[in-house]
Design a protein around this motif. Sequence first.
Motif, PDB file in Angstrom:
ATOM      1  N   ILE A 192       0.827  -1.202   0.000  1.00  0.00           N
ATOM      2  CA  ILE A 192       0.000   0.000   0.000  1.00  0.00           C
ATOM      3  C   ILE A 192       0.861   1.252   0.000  1.00  0.00           C
ATOM      4  O   ILE A 192       0.563   2.240  -0.682  1.00  0.00           O
ATOM      5  CB  ILE A 192      -0.974  -0.026   1.191  1.00  0.00           C
ATOM      6  N   LEU A 193       1.965   1.246   0.770  1.00  0.00           N
ATOM      7  CA  LEU A 193       2.838   2.417   0.765  1.00  0.00           C
ATOM      8  C   LEU A 193       3.402   2.659  -0.629  1.00  0.00           C
ATOM      9  O   LEU A 193       3.464   3.810  -1.088  1.00  0.00           O
ATOM     10  CB  LEU A 193       3.988   2.234   1.758  1.00  0.00           C
TER      11      LEU A 193
ATOM     12  N   VAL B  69       1.099   9.684  -5.243  1.00  0.00           N
ATOM     13  CA  VAL B  69       1.428  11.059  -4.869  1.00  0.00           C
ATOM     14  C   VAL B  69       2.448  11.650  -5.838  1.00  0.00           C
ATOM     15  O   VAL B  69       2.296  12.772  -6.328  1.00  0.00           O
ATOM     16  CB  VAL B  69       1.948  11.114  -3.422  1.00  0.00           C
ATOM     17  N   PHE B  70       3.512  10.897  -6.132  1.00  0.00           N
ATOM     18  CA  PHE B  70       4.520  11.401  -7.065  1.00  0.00           C
ATOM     19  C   PHE B  70       3.906  11.617  -8.452  1.00  0.00           C
ATOM     20  O   PHE B  70       4.180  12.627  -9.112  1.00  0.00           O
ATOM     21  CB  PHE B  70       5.689  10.430  -7.173  1.00  0.00           C
ATOM     22  N   ALA B  71       3.087  10.657  -8.900  1.00  0.00           N
ATOM     23  CA  ALA B  71       2.521  10.728 -10.251  1.00  0.00           C
ATOM     24  C   ALA B  71       1.560  11.898 -10.412  1.00  0.00           C
ATOM     25  O   ALA B  71       1.339  12.369 -11.529  1.00  0.00           O
ATOM     26  CB  ALA B  71       1.814   9.424 -10.599  1.00  0.00           C
ATOM     27  N   SER B  72       0.977  12.365  -9.324  1.00  0.00           N
ATOM     28  CA  SER B  72       0.036  13.495  -9.376  1.00  0.00           C
ATOM     29  C   SER B  72       0.733  14.798  -8.994  1.00  0.00           C
ATOM     30  O   SER B  72       0.150  15.658  -8.345  1.00  0.00           O
ATOM     31  CB  SER B  72      -1.168  13.225  -8.478  1.00  0.00           C
ATOM     32  N   ASN B  73       2.012  14.909  -9.395  1.00  0.00           N
ATOM     33  CA  ASN B  73       2.806  16.109  -9.104  1.00  0.00           C
ATOM     34  C   ASN B  73       2.829  16.422  -7.615  1.00  0.00           C
ATOM     35  O   ASN B  73       2.465  17.506  -7.171  1.00  0.00           O
ATOM     36  CB  ASN B  73       2.292  17.316  -9.893  1.00  0.00           C
ATOM     37  N   GLY B  74       3.293  15.425  -6.863  1.00  0.00           N
ATOM     38  CA  GLY B  74       3.393  15.629  -5.420  1.00  0.00           C
ATOM     39  C   GLY B  74       2.045  15.667  -4.736  1.00  0.00           C
ATOM     40  O   GLY B  74       1.949  16.115  -3.592  1.00  0.00           O
ATOM     41  N   GLY B  75       1.010  15.182  -5.403  1.00  0.00           N
ATOM     42  CA  GLY B  75      -0.327  15.199  -4.833  1.00  0.00           C
ATOM     43  C   GLY B  75      -1.111  16.438  -5.187  1.00  0.00           C
ATOM     44  O   GLY B  75      -2.288  16.541  -4.841  1.00  0.00           O
ATOM     45  N   ALA B  76      -0.502  17.384  -5.904  1.00  0.00           N
ATOM     46  CA  ALA B  76      -1.193  18.633  -6.234  1.00  0.00           C
ATOM     47  C   ALA B  76      -2.467  18.371  -7.022  1.00  0.00           C
ATOM     48  O   ALA B  76      -3.484  19.050  -6.830  1.00  0.00           O
ATOM     49  CB  ALA B  76      -0.251  19.547  -7.013  1.00  0.00           C
ATOM     50  N   GLU B  77      -2.432  17.368  -7.899  1.00  0.00           N
ATOM     51  CA  GLU B  77      -3.613  17.068  -8.713  1.00  0.00           C
ATOM     52  C   GLU B  77      -4.702  16.365  -7.909  1.00  0.00           C
ATOM     53  O   GLU B  77      -5.826  16.218  -8.383  1.00  0.00           O
ATOM     54  CB  GLU B  77      -3.197  16.211  -9.903  1.00  0.00           C
TER      55      GLU B  77
ATOM     56  N   SER C 111       6.185  14.267  14.853  1.00  0.00           N
ATOM     57  CA  SER C 111       5.671  13.154  14.063  1.00  0.00           C
ATOM     58  C   SER C 111       6.750  12.132  13.711  1.00  0.00           C
ATOM     59  O   SER C 111       7.906  12.468  13.457  1.00  0.00           O
ATOM     60  CB  SER C 111       5.040  13.676  12.774  1.00  0.00           C
ATOM     61  N   HIS C 112       6.325  10.887  13.678  1.00  0.00           N
ATOM     62  CA  HIS C 112       7.176   9.759  13.302  1.00  0.00           C
ATOM     63  C   HIS C 112       7.076   9.583  11.799  1.00  0.00           C
ATOM     64  O   HIS C 112       6.084   9.083  11.269  1.00  0.00           O
ATOM     65  CB  HIS C 112       6.693   8.506  14.031  1.00  0.00           C
ATOM     66  N   GLY C 113       8.131   9.987  11.091  1.00  0.00           N
ATOM     67  CA  GLY C 113       8.101   9.974   9.638  1.00  0.00           C
ATOM     68  C   GLY C 113       7.640  11.322   9.120  1.00  0.00           C
ATOM     69  O   GLY C 113       6.537  11.773   9.435  1.00  0.00           O
TER      70      GLY C 113
ATOM     71  N   GLY D   6      -3.144  11.756   4.830  1.00  0.00           N
ATOM     72  CA  GLY D   6      -3.233  11.133   6.145  1.00  0.00           C
ATOM     73  C   GLY D   6      -3.016   9.634   6.083  1.00  0.00           C
ATOM     74  O   GLY D   6      -2.335   9.062   6.925  1.00  0.00           O
ATOM     75  N   LEU D   7      -3.568   8.990   5.044  1.00  0.00           N
ATOM     76  CA  LEU D   7      -3.421   7.547   4.908  1.00  0.00           C
ATOM     77  C   LEU D   7      -1.957   7.173   4.683  1.00  0.00           C
ATOM     78  O   LEU D   7      -1.464   6.181   5.234  1.00  0.00           O
ATOM     79  CB  LEU D   7      -4.287   7.039   3.754  1.00  0.00           C
ATOM     80  N   LEU D   8      -1.238   7.977   3.906  1.00  0.00           N
ATOM     81  CA  LEU D   8       0.171   7.699   3.641  1.00  0.00           C
ATOM     82  C   LEU D   8       0.956   7.673   4.949  1.00  0.00           C
ATOM     83  O   LEU D   8       1.680   6.715   5.249  1.00  0.00           O
ATOM     84  CB  LEU D   8       0.719   8.761   2.689  1.00  0.00           C
ATOM     85  N   HIS D   9       0.804   8.725   5.741  1.00  0.00           N
ATOM     86  CA  HIS D   9       1.558   8.786   6.988  1.00  0.00           C
ATOM     87  C   HIS D   9       1.032   7.795   8.022  1.00  0.00           C
ATOM     88  O   HIS D   9       1.811   7.223   8.796  1.00  0.00           O
ATOM     89  CB  HIS D   9       1.541  10.206   7.538  1.00  0.00           C
ATOM     90  N   ASP D  10      -0.275   7.576   8.035  1.00  0.00           N
ATOM     91  CA  ASP D  10      -0.828   6.603   8.983  1.00  0.00           C
ATOM     92  C   ASP D  10      -0.309   5.198   8.697  1.00  0.00           C
ATOM     93  O   ASP D  10      -0.162   4.387   9.620  1.00  0.00           O
ATOM     94  CB  ASP D  10      -2.360   6.604   8.916  1.00  0.00           C
ATOM     95  N   THR D  11      -0.040   4.889   7.428  1.00  0.00           N
ATOM     96  CA  THR D  11       0.504   3.577   7.075  1.00  0.00           C
ATOM     97  C   THR D  11       1.833   3.342   7.771  1.00  0.00           C
ATOM     98  O   THR D  11       2.097   2.268   8.318  1.00  0.00           O
ATOM     99  CB  THR D  11       0.666   3.466   5.547  1.00  0.00           C
ATOM    100  N   VAL D  12       2.683   4.359   7.768  1.00  0.00           N
ATOM    101  CA  VAL D  12       3.980   4.259   8.435  1.00  0.00           C
ATOM    102  C   VAL D  12       3.794   4.169   9.944  1.00  0.00           C
ATOM    103  O   VAL D  12       4.384   3.312  10.620  1.00  0.00           O
ATOM    104  CB  VAL D  12       4.860   5.473   8.070  1.00  0.00           C
ATOM    105  N   ARG D  13       2.977   5.035  10.493  1.00  0.00           N
ATOM    106  CA  ARG D  13       2.861   5.142  11.953  1.00  0.00           C
ATOM    107  C   ARG D  13       2.146   3.933  12.552  1.00  0.00           C
ATOM    108  O   ARG D  13       2.485   3.482  13.643  1.00  0.00           O
ATOM    109  CB  ARG D  13       2.158   6.453  12.303  1.00  0.00           C
TER     110      ARG D  13
END
Length: 624
Positions: free
Chosen positions: A121-122, A129-137, A527-529, A600-607
Amino acid sequence: MRLRRRTLLLGCLWLLTACGSRSGAPDPVDAEREAALARFREQAVAWAPCDPSIFPEVLLEPLATLGDRLECATLRAPLDWEVPEGEAINLGVLRVRAGDEAARRGAILTNPGGPGGDGLILGALLGLVFASNGGAELGFEAAAPELLGAVSSAYDVVGFSPRGVGGSFRLYCGTNRRAEPPGFYTDRSPENVQALLTLGERQADACLNTPLSQYINTEQTVRDMDLIRTVMGDEKLNFLGYSYGSWLGAWYAKRFPQHAGNIVLDANVDFTATFEAIFNDFVRGFERAFREVALPFAARNDAVFGLGGSADEVYAVYDGLPEDLKAVLVQGSLSIFAALYSSEAVPDIALTLVAARGVDEALEAFGDTLTLDNFDAFAALVGEQTYAEDAFVDELARTYALTLAQDYLLYRDFLENGPYPVELPPEGAVGTAVTCNDAPWPQGAEHYIRRGNEAHESYPLLGGALTAEPCGFWGAPTAAMPETPSEMAPILMVQTGFDAATPSEGALRAFDSLPNAALIYIENELSHGAFPYNTACVDAAVAAYLLDGTVPQTRVQHCDARPLPGETQVYPPGGVPRPAAARVSAQALLRPAAHHPLYGLLHDTVRQNAADFFGRGQSSPWSR
């Protein structure tokens, strides 16, 4: 049996070398090994559309925008890289293909930590995120959209399931031996300490009963990673790892320096130390984050929470709770332990303390022992409590209090209905096996009695949990981190100053061990990560390094932390009371402007991987 076979092979190798070297004949043992390795290194990868059931529903629509760039595959790898002609295992792999395949430079392998975290999932999230220009899109407030978009054009983003979890073969630990559930680890009575020790010993026994557990270590995993690099046809392996992923990435860079590309390590463990030393840092880090970040936040905002105007007064609210309610508060559905992984969750810690104080008052007023039969009456009493003067806080705290009450009943029922079979699901089984196999641990009960007692005195939030350590009954490790080679590619480390799970002291020791590394340091962040952090100071530097290996101009690049939710400035550790004239509304503190849900989901995956890992050795309704 394996040792005997290896001894015979080594003996044959000596004889062949002694006798065959004169004729120059090829070594049949080496030839056999190379042929066995070739079947893995030369395998064809059958990339195909990913099964959508592996993703959370919230991800399905955004991932659809990637089209056929999102693919999954299953690779074959040796169970034991030292005996490649032996049994084989499956490894689950996912990739988001580079947007410009003609200009593809390689792949970036990702890991969310643990150990025991599934990385599929990560990989999908970071690729999206990268493919959408850092998530901007997608609606992110991206700080470095062009750079991250360029990374997506040039690199595949790859997630994988480390051996033992997820889409790879799965490790389970279990035994029909039962263990009484210990009370909360703050109870240092001889009976409860023995229950904690027994739990650790039984968990070690459950995993050691599984022969596969000896092959679950970081040495085997980094060789799996190098296999992924090989079958993808890349000369270098680029890597982005969080938490345990920093241990994993450092191990790879030391084992395969000739193939280490751009390596980013975020939320760094001390990869110069043992796991026992890392856990000591861990309980110290959480105590500090609780006392010096979360409690001062509540005190600065006493007008909202009513917990006290100093950190000591707020701590007294927590410390005065009964032990079973503390257990629920730390380990349950509203875990303040889990909240300490994220700056955004700090207001929830204060709100949970408000709710817990009300539940404690309700328990005292209720009088009877709480059971399933009388829970409705108790819930009604909890619902009648007044929790705060502010109506918004009062209503939220009442909702939290009802959840705490349900958790409290569940926990009491759990304690009273043991003993239970000792079982660990894949995430906990892999976390235990890697931790015990990667580094030596002192063996025997006395060390862990003393260790837990001392840690409890110094760091009472989590310290006593160190008694329930399976690795104290494991025996010798099956792997050892390589020495740092004389030449290594420059590694980029990212670290927050008040990370509770991987405290900065350990991260800086690891940083000091790598003379050519660079560090992005966010001094007052909890924050962790961190990455992506949505500030150019962090995100542009990481993206530039991932893109072409450009490191910051200084060995340490300091970046400003963001204020905690609802606050307009960053407070140093311990903080200072907020002037009354600067009161912040409850809505601003508890319902700040939300990030995009995928952020939030991206960081929650790590945490969540990190939080689940620490819970592997604990016994509670939430670990079952």
